[in-house]
Design a protein around this motif. Structure first.
Motif, PDB file in Angstrom:
ATOM      1  N   LEU A 187      53.229  -1.375 109.363  1.00  0.00           N
ATOM      2  CA  LEU A 187      53.549  -1.831 110.722  1.00  0.00           C
ATOM      3  C   LEU A 187      54.360  -3.124 110.656  1.00  0.00           C
ATOM      4  O   LEU A 187      53.965  -4.063 109.952  1.00  0.00           O
ATOM      5  CB  LEU A 187      52.271  -2.045 111.540  1.00  0.00           C
ATOM      6  N   ARG A 188      55.461  -3.149 111.378  1.00  0.00           N
ATOM      7  CA  ARG A 188      56.330  -4.320 111.367  1.00  0.00           C
ATOM      8  C   ARG A 188      56.956  -4.522 112.724  1.00  0.00           C
ATOM      9  O   ARG A 188      57.139  -3.576 113.487  1.00  0.00           O
ATOM     10  CB  ARG A 188      57.491  -4.126 110.390  1.00  0.00           C
ATOM     11  N   SER A 189      57.318  -5.765 113.004  1.00  0.00           N
ATOM     12  CA  SER A 189      58.166  -6.084 114.153  1.00  0.00           C
ATOM     13  C   SER A 189      59.403  -6.752 113.575  1.00  0.00           C
ATOM     14  O   SER A 189      59.285  -7.568 112.660  1.00  0.00           O
ATOM     15  CB  SER A 189      57.495  -7.096 115.082  1.00  0.00           C
ATOM     16  N   CYS A 190      60.576  -6.420 114.082  1.00  0.00           N
ATOM     17  CA  CYS A 190      61.802  -7.031 113.579  1.00  0.00           C
ATOM     18  C   CYS A 190      62.902  -6.929 114.634  1.00  0.00           C
ATOM     19  O   CYS A 190      63.033  -5.890 115.287  1.00  0.00           O
ATOM     20  CB  CYS A 190      62.225  -6.305 112.298  1.00  0.00           C
ATOM     21  N   VAL A 191      63.656  -7.998 114.820  1.00  0.00           N
ATOM     22  CA  VAL A 191      64.822  -7.959 115.723  1.00  0.00           C
ATOM     23  C   VAL A 191      65.975  -8.663 115.033  1.00  0.00           C
ATOM     24  O   VAL A 191      65.788  -9.730 114.445  1.00  0.00           O
ATOM     25  CB  VAL A 191      64.548  -8.694 117.060  1.00  0.00           C
ATOM     26  N   ILE A 192      67.151  -8.073 115.098  1.00  0.00           N
ATOM     27  CA  ILE A 192      68.349  -8.749 114.612  1.00  0.00           C
ATOM     28  C   ILE A 192      69.185  -9.146 115.824  1.00  0.00           C
ATOM     29  O   ILE A 192      69.375  -8.353 116.745  1.00  0.00           O
ATOM     30  CB  ILE A 192      69.131  -7.870 113.598  1.00  0.00           C
ATOM     31  N   GLU A 193      69.642 -10.375 115.823  1.00  0.00           N
ATOM     32  CA  GLU A 193      70.484 -10.869 116.921  1.00  0.00           C
ATOM     33  C   GLU A 193      71.789 -11.387 116.349  1.00  0.00           C
ATOM     34  O   GLU A 193      71.746 -12.071 115.320  1.00  0.00           O
ATOM     35  CB  GLU A 193      69.785 -12.021 117.656  1.00  0.00           C
ATOM     36  N   PRO A 194      72.923 -11.142 116.991  1.00  0.00           N
ATOM     37  CA  PRO A 194      73.104 -10.249 118.131  1.00  0.00           C
ATOM     38  C   PRO A 194      73.102  -8.790 117.675  1.00  0.00           C
ATOM     39  O   PRO A 194      72.857  -8.514 116.501  1.00  0.00           O
ATOM     40  CB  PRO A 194      74.484 -10.664 118.651  1.00  0.00           C
ATOM     41  N   MET A 195      73.412  -7.876 118.577  1.00  0.00           N
ATOM     42  CA  MET A 195      73.476  -6.455 118.219  1.00  0.00           C
ATOM     43  C   MET A 195      74.915  -5.965 118.114  1.00  0.00           C
ATOM     44  O   MET A 195      75.164  -4.793 117.904  1.00  0.00           O
ATOM     45  CB  MET A 195      72.684  -5.616 119.234  1.00  0.00           C
ATOM     46  N   ARG A 196      75.867  -6.899 118.323  1.00  0.00           N
ATOM     47  CA  ARG A 196      77.279  -6.539 118.163  1.00  0.00           C
ATOM     48  C   ARG A 196      77.958  -7.517 117.211  1.00  0.00           C
ATOM     49  O   ARG A 196      77.742  -8.728 117.298  1.00  0.00           O
ATOM     50  CB  ARG A 196      78.000  -6.622 119.506  1.00  0.00           C
ATOM     51  N   PHE A 197      78.766  -6.988 116.300  1.00  0.00           N
ATOM     52  CA  PHE A 197      79.536  -7.807 115.371  1.00  0.00           C
ATOM     53  C   PHE A 197      80.960  -7.267 115.380  1.00  0.00           C
ATOM     54  O   PHE A 197      81.255  -6.278 114.686  1.00  0.00           O
ATOM     55  CB  PHE A 197      78.929  -7.722 113.962  1.00  0.00           C
ATOM     56  N   GLY A 198      81.808  -7.837 116.195  1.00  0.00           N
ATOM     57  CA  GLY A 198      83.188  -7.353 116.297  1.00  0.00           C
ATOM     58  C   GLY A 198      83.196  -5.922 116.798  1.00  0.00           C
ATOM     59  O   GLY A 198      82.760  -5.626 117.915  1.00  0.00           O
ATOM     60  N   ARG A 199      83.639  -5.006 115.948  1.00  0.00           N
ATOM     61  CA  ARG A 199      83.718  -3.590 116.351  1.00  0.00           C
ATOM     62  C   ARG A 199      82.532  -2.762 115.848  1.00  0.00           C
ATOM     63  O   ARG A 199      82.571  -1.531 115.874  1.00  0.00           O
ATOM     64  CB  ARG A 199      85.042  -2.999 115.869  1.00  0.00           C
ATOM     65  N   LEU A 200      81.509  -3.454 115.397  1.00  0.00           N
ATOM     66  CA  LEU A 200      80.272  -2.767 114.970  1.00  0.00           C
ATOM     67  C   LEU A 200      79.161  -3.038 115.984  1.00  0.00           C
ATOM     68  O   LEU A 200      78.890  -4.190 116.328  1.00  0.00           O
ATOM     69  CB  LEU A 200      79.839  -3.295 113.591  1.00  0.00           C
TER      70      LEU A 200
ATOM     71  N   HIS B 131      66.286  -3.103 115.634  1.00  0.00           N
ATOM     72  CA  HIS B 131      64.937  -3.607 115.927  1.00  0.00           C
ATOM     73  C   HIS B 131      63.879  -2.588 115.528  1.00  0.00           C
ATOM     74  O   HIS B 131      64.100  -1.386 115.584  1.00  0.00           O
ATOM     75  CB  HIS B 131      64.787  -3.918 117.425  1.00  0.00           C
ATOM     76  N   ILE B 132      62.733  -3.120 115.141  1.00  0.00           N
ATOM     77  CA  ILE B 132      61.585  -2.274 114.779  1.00  0.00           C
ATOM     78  C   ILE B 132      60.395  -2.772 115.594  1.00  0.00           C
ATOM     79  O   ILE B 132      60.222  -3.980 115.768  1.00  0.00           O
ATOM     80  CB  ILE B 132      61.236  -2.458 113.278  1.00  0.00           C
ATOM     81  N   VAL B 133      59.599  -1.858 116.107  1.00  0.00           N
ATOM     82  CA  VAL B 133      58.342  -2.244 116.757  1.00  0.00           C
ATOM     83  C   VAL B 133      57.203  -1.499 116.062  1.00  0.00           C
ATOM     84  O   VAL B 133      57.409  -0.383 115.579  1.00  0.00           O
ATOM     85  CB  VAL B 133      58.334  -1.884 118.274  1.00  0.00           C
ATOM     86  N   PRO B 134      56.005  -2.085 116.018  1.00  0.00           N
ATOM     87  CA  PRO B 134      54.875  -1.307 115.500  1.00  0.00           C
ATOM     88  C   PRO B 134      54.614  -0.141 116.455  1.00  0.00           C
ATOM     89  O   PRO B 134      54.861  -0.276 117.660  1.00  0.00           O
ATOM     90  CB  PRO B 134      53.719  -2.316 115.499  1.00  0.00           C
ATOM     91  N   PRO B 135      54.164   1.016 115.948  1.00  0.00           N
ATOM     92  CA  PRO B 135      54.112   2.215 116.793  1.00  0.00           C
ATOM     93  C   PRO B 135      53.035   2.206 117.886  1.00  0.00           C
ATOM     94  O   PRO B 135      52.979   3.125 118.701  1.00  0.00           O
ATOM     95  CB  PRO B 135      53.845   3.350 115.791  1.00  0.00           C
TER      96      PRO B 135
END
Ligand code: RFL
Ligand code: PHB
Length: 393
Positions: free
Chosen positions: A270-283, A291-295
């Protein structure tokens, strides 16, 4: 090869995006590391929010889901030896959830894309992304099924390749911030040929650890028990799983629970994870890649669908109306929802699990909060409106 949008990953996020873009006449190619058989057999999520069902319905992807999915109007929560019901329908003005296996949805989405002439390249892992930060025509390098390296040129790349994919790993460290929490336990899940012991999911708080009763059909049950994060699967022979389930689910569920053949068994950390931001140029990152949430809150798949709802609308505005403001706001709009769902999933996890080393005082607080939850309409409403799903942006 060239396309407008290169989509990496044929999970729920990538397949839904491919479908929504194609309906707007936007050309796209999906690259998937695994075979079709593999992705169609992967047992994962099971609970769909009402808005998720609506998005799938509008996309023309919900015919079988509407026929075979099980509509639930509440869930059960068991603690201190007693079961309680949270009635979503009365607490949220009639909203419901639908139980339908993620792998069934994947089958439906793949069949629909292929029938419409969509290009999904199975067994073609993306191996490198180039030029997405500073170039108007980024390139995805991938391995073809024959083992040769090929290049896919696109206007945009959608990183829908999950938590262990390549897109997240390709983002320069200085360009992002990663927020993480890991939990000191995992879930052992089984899919068993056993009729459901209840019409509704049962979330159980127990001295021996958390357990969850869920289902897939009138003959298939999906069951989980909390285990240690590093438990080897060999430590959990079927008999031990059934014994733990019987104890944690309690006599009223354990009595009709008939151990049946186990079709699948796995352990998830079980993990929680967020990456910010969610846009990098054209990606653009979407779903578990971002992002990951525990189920515990049943949110991962629903969050992936919510991201794609926003991304597809933004790409449509770009191609059809020449407007890029929705692409610019993609990350902010998604993260607003992501953090609310992270909070809810963390809270459900903290409320229901046995944390190693938790003091007796903390355990009493857990029980007090559970007791408050099932006796206060305000508290139950908070759970219900998050569980059935927050409105889409
Ligand atoms: P996926 O489903 O992981 O799909 C990513 C795809 O990308 C491919 N891939 C690559 N392809 C090409 N090149 C590469 N280099 C690649 N690297 C990876 C992978 O093979 C894969 O096909 O991500 P997506 O689309 O973002 O979807 C996310 C959901 O799958 C996930 O959030 C849910 O399953 C989480 N989840 C639940 N979500 C819910 O909404 N409700 C639930 O009830 C629920 N229960 C669960 C869950 C997840 C669980 N586990 C296994 C952690 C229960 C469990 C036990
Ligand atoms: C499932 O049916 O697999 C399921 C249901 C609820 C959850 C997690 C998984 O919170």
């Amino acid at each position: 090869m060239q396309t407008q949008v290169a989509i990496i990953g044929a999970g729920p996020a990538g397949l839904l995006l491919s479908h929504l873009l194609a309906r707007e006449g936007i050309d796209n190619v999906v690259l998937e590391r695994h075979s079709r058989v593999h992705v169609e057999a992967r047992i994962r999520a099971g609970v769909l929010e009402e808005t998720t069902v609506e998005v799938l319905e509008r996309a023309g992807l919900a015919a079988r889901l509407k026929r075979e999915g099980l509509r639930h109007t509440g869930i059960q929560i068991r603690f201190a030896g007693t079961r309680h019901r949270i009635d979503f329908a009365s607490l949220t003005g009639g909203r419901t959830i639908t139980v339908y296996g993620q792998h069934e949805l994947i089958k439906d989405m793949i069949a629909a894309r292929l029938a419409a002439g969509g290009r999904i390249l199975f067994e073609c892992p993306a191996v490198a992304l180039e030029g997405f930060l500073d170039c108007s025509r980024p390139v995805v390098r991938y391995q073809s099924s024959g083992g040769r390296e090929e290049a896919l040129m696109a206007d945009f790349i959608a990183g829908c390749d999950g938590h262990h994919g390549i897109t997240r790993a390709s983002v320069p460290r200085e360009a992002c911030r990663v927020f993480e929490r890991s939990y000191p336990f995992g879930w052992l899940g089984i899919l068993a040929e056993t009729p459901p012991v209840s019409d509704e999911l049962i979330y159980c708080h127990h001295d021996r650890g958390f357990a969850l009763f869920s289902m897939r059909s009138p003959t298939l049950s999906r069951l989980y028990v909390q285990c240690a994060a590093d438990d080897p699967l060999d430590d959990w022979p079927d008999a031990r799983v059934w014994d733990e389930l019987a104890m944690r689910l309690g006599p009223e569920a354990a009595h009709p629970l008939v151990p049946g053949p186990v079709r699948e068994k796995s352990i998830a950390r079980l993990r929680s994870c967020v990456i910010e931001p969610m846009r990098f140029g054209r990606l653009f990152l979407a779903g578990d890649a971002a992002h990951i949430v525990p189920p515990t809150g049943a949110k991962g798949l629903n969050l992936a669908v919510a991201d794609i709802h926003v991304l597809a609308r933004a790409l449509r505005a770009h191609y059809r109306e020449g407007q890029s403001d929705l692409l610019d706001t993609y990350s902010g709009i998604c993260l607003n929802r992501v953090w609310k769902v992270e909070r809810f999933s963390w809270w459900m996890t903290a409320l229901l699990h046995k944390f190693p080393g938790l003091s007796a005082f903390d355990e009493r607080l857990q029980l007090a909060e559970l007791s408050y939850l099932v006796s206060s309409r305000a508290a139950a409403t908070t759970l219900a409106e998050n569980y059935v799903g927050l409105p889409l942006a």
